[in-house]
Enzyme design. Structure first.
Site, PDB file in Angstrom:
ATOM      1  N   GLY A 111       0.823  -1.199   0.000  1.00  0.00           N
ATOM      2  CA  GLY A 111       0.000   0.000   0.000  1.00  0.00           C
ATOM      3  C   GLY A 111       0.856   1.246   0.000  1.00  0.00           C
ATOM      4  O   GLY A 111       2.018   1.223  -0.431  1.00  0.00           O
ATOM      5  N   SER A 112       0.326   2.323   0.502  1.00  0.00           N
ATOM      6  CA  SER A 112       1.047   3.594   0.496  1.00  0.00           C
ATOM      7  C   SER A 112       2.130   3.616   1.566  1.00  0.00           C
ATOM      8  O   SER A 112       2.066   2.884   2.563  1.00  0.00           O
ATOM      9  CB  SER A 112       0.069   4.750   0.752  1.00  0.00           C
ATOM     10  OG  SER A 112      -0.402   4.715   2.084  1.00  0.00           O
ATOM     11  N   VAL A 125       0.575   4.643   5.107  1.00  0.00           N
ATOM     12  CA  VAL A 125      -0.067   3.573   5.874  1.00  0.00           C
ATOM     13  C   VAL A 125       0.951   2.493   6.228  1.00  0.00           C
ATOM     14  O   VAL A 125       0.925   1.938   7.335  1.00  0.00           O
ATOM     15  CB  VAL A 125      -1.252   2.975   5.092  1.00  0.00           C
ATOM     16  CG1 VAL A 125      -1.895   1.829   5.873  1.00  0.00           C
ATOM     17  CG2 VAL A 125      -2.287   4.051   4.795  1.00  0.00           C
ATOM     18  N   GLU A 184       5.791  -3.433   0.900  1.00  0.00           N
ATOM     19  CA  GLU A 184       5.859  -3.062  -0.515  1.00  0.00           C
ATOM     20  C   GLU A 184       5.024  -1.793  -0.670  1.00  0.00           C
ATOM     21  O   GLU A 184       3.796  -1.849  -0.757  1.00  0.00           O
ATOM     22  CB  GLU A 184       5.312  -4.188  -1.411  1.00  0.00           C
ATOM     23  CG  GLU A 184       6.146  -5.444  -1.418  1.00  0.00           C
ATOM     24  CD  GLU A 184       7.485  -5.288  -2.111  1.00  0.00           C
ATOM     25  OE1 GLU A 184       7.723  -4.220  -2.707  1.00  0.00           O
ATOM     26  OE2 GLU A 184       8.299  -6.221  -2.039  1.00  0.00           O
ATOM     27  N   CYS A 205       2.588   0.145  -8.805  1.00  0.00           N
ATOM     28  CA  CYS A 205       3.648   0.733  -7.980  1.00  0.00           C
ATOM     29  C   CYS A 205       4.912   0.917  -8.816  1.00  0.00           C
ATOM     30  O   CYS A 205       5.768   1.740  -8.485  1.00  0.00           O
ATOM     31  CB  CYS A 205       3.920  -0.119  -6.752  1.00  0.00           C
ATOM     32  SG  CYS A 205       4.183  -1.862  -7.106  1.00  0.00           S
TER      33      CYS A 205
END
Length: 508
Positions: A244-245, A248, A266, A300
């Site tokens: 995710g980001s 977070v 990741e 990503c």
């Protein structure tokens, strides 16, 4: 109860209904949380309903998972590999339908949806071979009649929290390795792609049931942040893999670290392609278009920054603008579509806000730059001329927005490449061996993926996938990524009758 559209009838072939229970816990389908509707991002119309899981469902699943772990870790690794092989075969049987579901619910074009499911199948194949190669080592001991070994054992339970942009592939990168390494898996899929989570889980669950193994070896939950928080805090879960980001991911890492758990992250990417003065321009342009436009800029590994040598700048821009005019935007399930919708209305709004920020920071829109008026979340593929020092360039705008900038020297290009907080993927287009080897060396790209004459995206599963800096430092999929799913024990065995001490110490 029937699906709202006839086009959705294929979902019955993968056991998806108009209303679905969103948790597979203790070998049973159940759910006691809120009911949500999952929508098609191409028209924002409902596809089906899903009952999400509650914390009570989670706790029931974890108790059963912890019990199943005791048996699963004792099964010989090649036997575990056989189960994963069967999972791969079961997924292969439903490849087309699963790929179509990924495209329908996530919004990526159909070839990419099918390719994503193929990635899990490839990971299953990889993990089957890996199950016979979880090798330790023998280390020479300095003490007579002693042997020193390195042994790898399962962690126990691995939590996998995946994102909407690759709602199934990232599970494969983690779960296939985790399972053959002897771990049970607890999967929380993205809240906006629950049908993918349910369909994949049903296929995996079917394999465990067919082999008379506890379904709790693989536990799956659809839900929101509260389920993710529970996974992060749960001391029964030895490793949490989060995609995710960066924002977070940092919170997940802090939570897991507070209980001394392991974390595999990741996170965001801000990937650059460098085009040198000797590059094959045609090859570079094709690569940039795939890297910048593919998955509507929501990978990503999407190329977000294009660094062009001043001598080829105009030529590359001219060719890119020509190709961008030919990009077909539309329904991701239709043949010929290259750019589907962004995943949510919020994503579309963020694109609009991003364009406003770009303009306020001196960016010049060369093409695109607008949301498309429609029922869906469509936006124009966009190219922006901007300074590498602009604040917006340091961020990850999750949309098909490509920043282009000039450089004069190879050293300047590397400096720009490395100037952002993220460090996932990078690529250079050149024919010069000295540039190639400097690029992949200690003074070159600081990313986890360092390519030459190929796009930043589209990684093969055989290599370790992951990045540095704000990308999180995790590694998944191939190479020796499996080691993150196991604990290492250094074992020294004295098979003699004396007690010589290391470093020649004489103690009494």
């Amino acid at each position: 109860m029937n699906f709202a559209k006839k086009d959705y009838e294929f979902l019955k072939e993968i056991d998806i209904s108009p209303r679905n229970l969103g948790c597979y816990v203790n070998g049973k389908w159940k759910a006691n949380g809120p009911v949500i509707s999952t929508v098609n991002p191409a028209n924002n119309q409902p596809i089906a309903e899903v009952v999400e899981g509650s914390l009570e469902d989670y706790e029931e699943g974890m108790k059963a998972c912890a019990e199943a772990s005791k048996m699963w870790m004792q099964m010989p690794a090649p036997k575990r590999g056989e189960i994963v092989r069967q999972i791969g075969d079961a997924l292969r049987d439903k490849l087309q339908q699963l790929g179509r579901l990924v495209s329908l619910e996530m919004g990526k074009i159909l070839p990419e949806g099918i390719g994503e499911v193929q990635e899990i199948i490839d990971m299953c194949d990889f993990a089957v071979g890996l199950s016979r190669q979880l090798n330790g080592s023998i280390i020479p001991s300095e003490r007579p009649n002693h042997a020193m070994l390195e042994v790898w054992n399962p962690l126990g339970i691995v939590g996998v929290i995946t994102a909407f942009n690759f709602p199934s592939a990232v599970l494969g990168w983690n779960a296939c390795n985790a399972l053959v390494c002897g771990n049970c898996v607890v999967w929380k899929g993205a809240p906006t792609t629950p049908l993918v989570t349910i369909a994949i889980t049903k296929i995996i669950a079917g394999v465990f049931e067919k082999n008379n193994l506890p379904g709790a070896i693989f536990t799956s939950l659809c839900g929101g942040a509260e389920i993710g928080e529970a996974i992060s805090k749960d001391t029964r879960i030895q490793l949490v893999s989060f995609t995710g980001s960066s924002k977070v991911g940092l919170m997940v890492q802090q939570t897991v670290s507070q209980r001394f758990g392991k974390c595999l992250l990741e996170l965001s990417g801000n990937n650059a392609i460098i085009v040198m003065d000797d590059a094959d321009i045609k090859l570079a342009v094709r690569s940039v278009v795939f890297a910048a436009v593919g998955t509507a800029g929501q990978r990503c590994t999407t190329c977000r920054r294009l660094l062009l040598h001043e001598s080829v700048y105009e030529k590359v821009i001219e060719q890119l603008l020509d190709v961008y005019k030919q990009v077909k935007i539309g329904d991701p399930l239709e043949n010929g579509t290259l750019l589907g919708p962004l995943h949510t209305k919020t994503s579309r709004d963020n694109f609009v806000k991003g364009i406003e920020a770009i303009k306020s920071q001196g960016g010049k829109i060369l093409t695109g730059g607008s949301a498309i008026e429609s029922e869906g979340n469509f936006v124009q593929p966009t190219i922006v001329e901007i300074s590498p020092d602009a604040d917006i360039v340091k961020e990850e705008l999750f949309a098909p927005v490509l920043y282009v900038m000039k450089f004069k020297t190879f050293e300047e290009a590397i400096e720009i490449n490395n100037s952002v907080p993220q460090g996932l993927s990078s690529s250079i287009f050149t024919q010069k061996p000295e540039a190639i080897f400097r690029w992949i060396g200690p003074s070159g790209s600081d990313c986890g993926i360092v390519n030459v004459n190929i796009p930043t995206n589209g990684a093969e599963i055989g290599g370790a996938f992951g990045g540095e800096k704000a990308t999180g430092g995790g590694r998944e999929a191939g190479s020796d990524s499996w080691k993150q799913y196991m604990r290492r024990a250094t074992c020294t065995i004295n098979y003699g009758s004396e007690l010589p001490l290391a470093q020649g110490i004489n103690f009494g």
